[in-house]
Design a protein around this motif. Structure first.
Motif, PDB file in Angstrom:
ATOM      1  N   UNK A   1       0.848  -1.197   0.001  1.00 61.99           N
ATOM      2  CA  UNK A   1      -0.003   0.003  -0.080  1.00 61.99           C
ATOM      3  C   UNK A   1       1.203   1.286   0.352  1.00 61.99           C
ATOM      4  N   UNK A   2       0.506   2.176  -1.159  1.00 61.57           N
ATOM      5  CA  UNK A   2       1.543   3.482  -0.898  1.00 61.57           C
ATOM      6  C   UNK A   2       1.263   4.428   0.372  1.00 61.57           C
ATOM      7  N   UNK A   3       2.452   4.885   0.467  1.00 60.05           N
ATOM      8  CA  UNK A   3       2.314   5.683   1.922  1.00 60.05           C
ATOM      9  C   UNK A   3       1.465   7.100   1.305  1.00 60.05           C
ATOM     10  N   UNK A   4       1.653   8.222   2.150  1.00 62.42           N
ATOM     11  CA  UNK A   4       0.769   9.699   1.585  1.00 62.42           C
ATOM     12  C   UNK A   4       1.845  10.200   0.478  1.00 62.42           C
ATOM     13  N   UNK A   5       3.209   9.838   0.620  1.00 63.03           N
ATOM     14  CA  UNK A   5       3.751  10.839  -0.358  1.00 63.03           C
ATOM     15  C   UNK A   5       3.576  10.104  -1.742  1.00 63.03           C
ATOM     16  N   UNK A  50      -9.077  16.297   0.241  1.00 60.38           N
ATOM     17  CA  UNK A  50      -8.490  15.145   0.681  1.00 60.38           C
ATOM     18  C   UNK A  50      -7.136  15.593   1.399  1.00 60.38           C
ATOM     19  N   UNK A  51      -6.279  15.967   0.444  1.00 61.81           N
ATOM     20  CA  UNK A  51      -4.953  16.504   0.809  1.00 61.81           C
ATOM     21  C   UNK A  51      -5.033  17.433   1.905  1.00 61.81           C
ATOM     22  N   UNK A  52      -5.648  18.414   2.137  1.00 63.93           N
ATOM     23  CA  UNK A  52      -5.996  19.324   3.040  1.00 63.93           C
ATOM     24  C   UNK A  52      -6.446  18.595   4.602  1.00 63.93           C
ATOM     25  N   UNK A  53      -7.472  17.577   4.192  1.00 59.28           N
ATOM     26  CA  UNK A  53      -7.938  16.744   5.445  1.00 59.28           C
ATOM     27  C   UNK A  53      -7.154  15.929   5.956  1.00 59.28           C
ATOM     28  N   UNK A  54      -6.028  15.181   5.083  1.00 66.63           N
ATOM     29  CA  UNK A  54      -5.080  14.252   5.553  1.00 66.63           C
ATOM     30  C   UNK A  54      -3.701  14.897   5.686  1.00 66.63           C
ATOM     31  N   UNK A  55      -3.118  15.049   4.831  1.00 66.80           N
ATOM     32  CA  UNK A  55      -1.771  15.468   5.162  1.00 66.80           C
ATOM     33  C   UNK A  55      -1.551  16.967   5.791  1.00 66.80           C
ATOM     34  N   UNK A  56      -2.437  17.937   5.228  1.00 72.04           N
ATOM     35  CA  UNK A  56      -2.097  19.329   5.888  1.00 72.04           C
ATOM     36  C   UNK A  56      -2.690  19.275   7.205  1.00 72.04           C
TER      37      UNK A  56
END
Length: 152
Positions: A1-5, A50-56
């Motif tokens: 499974x790929x990581x966030x990056x 989704x990037x804002x809700x997870x990564x950021x």
């Protein structure tokens, strides 16, 4: 499974490919351009949210508010341009030029994320956090895309 990056980079690569496809169309291919843009728009909106809700959000929880706010502001500017492009006829030079300017801003944003924000994330996240964020990104993106896709 790929990581966030890896997940974010996969989306960036897909966005780059769609940008290239859109930019290779001519004003006479308005219908094709419209179809490509519709796919691109939904993908980008879902990605940004989704990037804002997870990564950021996770960067903010680690005290990295300044970088997160910068990226969110860039998302806001990009989303505003997407909305403007969405309302314009796509079969003319004006749309092509505006899309090209948008594409340059998007490219800058993605490069900055991949070069600066990923390095920051690797400093503040554990490897297990990056894997969990990658899974969360996938599940949330699927849900967001379903929610914002046009009803047929």
């Amino acid at each position: 499974m790929p990581d966030i990056f890896e997940r974010i980079r996969q989306d960036h690569d897909a966005a780059r490919q769609l940008v290239d496809e859109i930019e290779s169309t001519t004003e006479r291919a308005g219908k094709k351009r419209d179809e490509l843009f519709e796919t691109f728009k939904i993908e980008l909106w879902a990605h940004n949210r989704v990037e804002e809700a997870t990564f950021y959000a996770r960067l903010e929880s680690k005290g990295e508010d300044e970088e997160s706010l910068e990226a969110k502001n860039e998302h806001h500017m990009l989303n505003s341009l997407i909305e403007e492009l969405d309302t314009m006829p796509k079969d003319n030079v004006e749309w092509s030029q505006k899309f090209h300017a948008f594409a340059e801003l998007l490219s800058h944003h993605m490069e900055e994320e991949e070069e600066e924000f990923f390095d920051l994330g690797r400093q503040v996240f554990s490897s297990s956090e990056t894997e969990i964020l990658g899974k969360e990104f996938d599940s949330r993106k699927d849900a967001v895309k379903s929610a914002i896709a046009p009803v047929e």
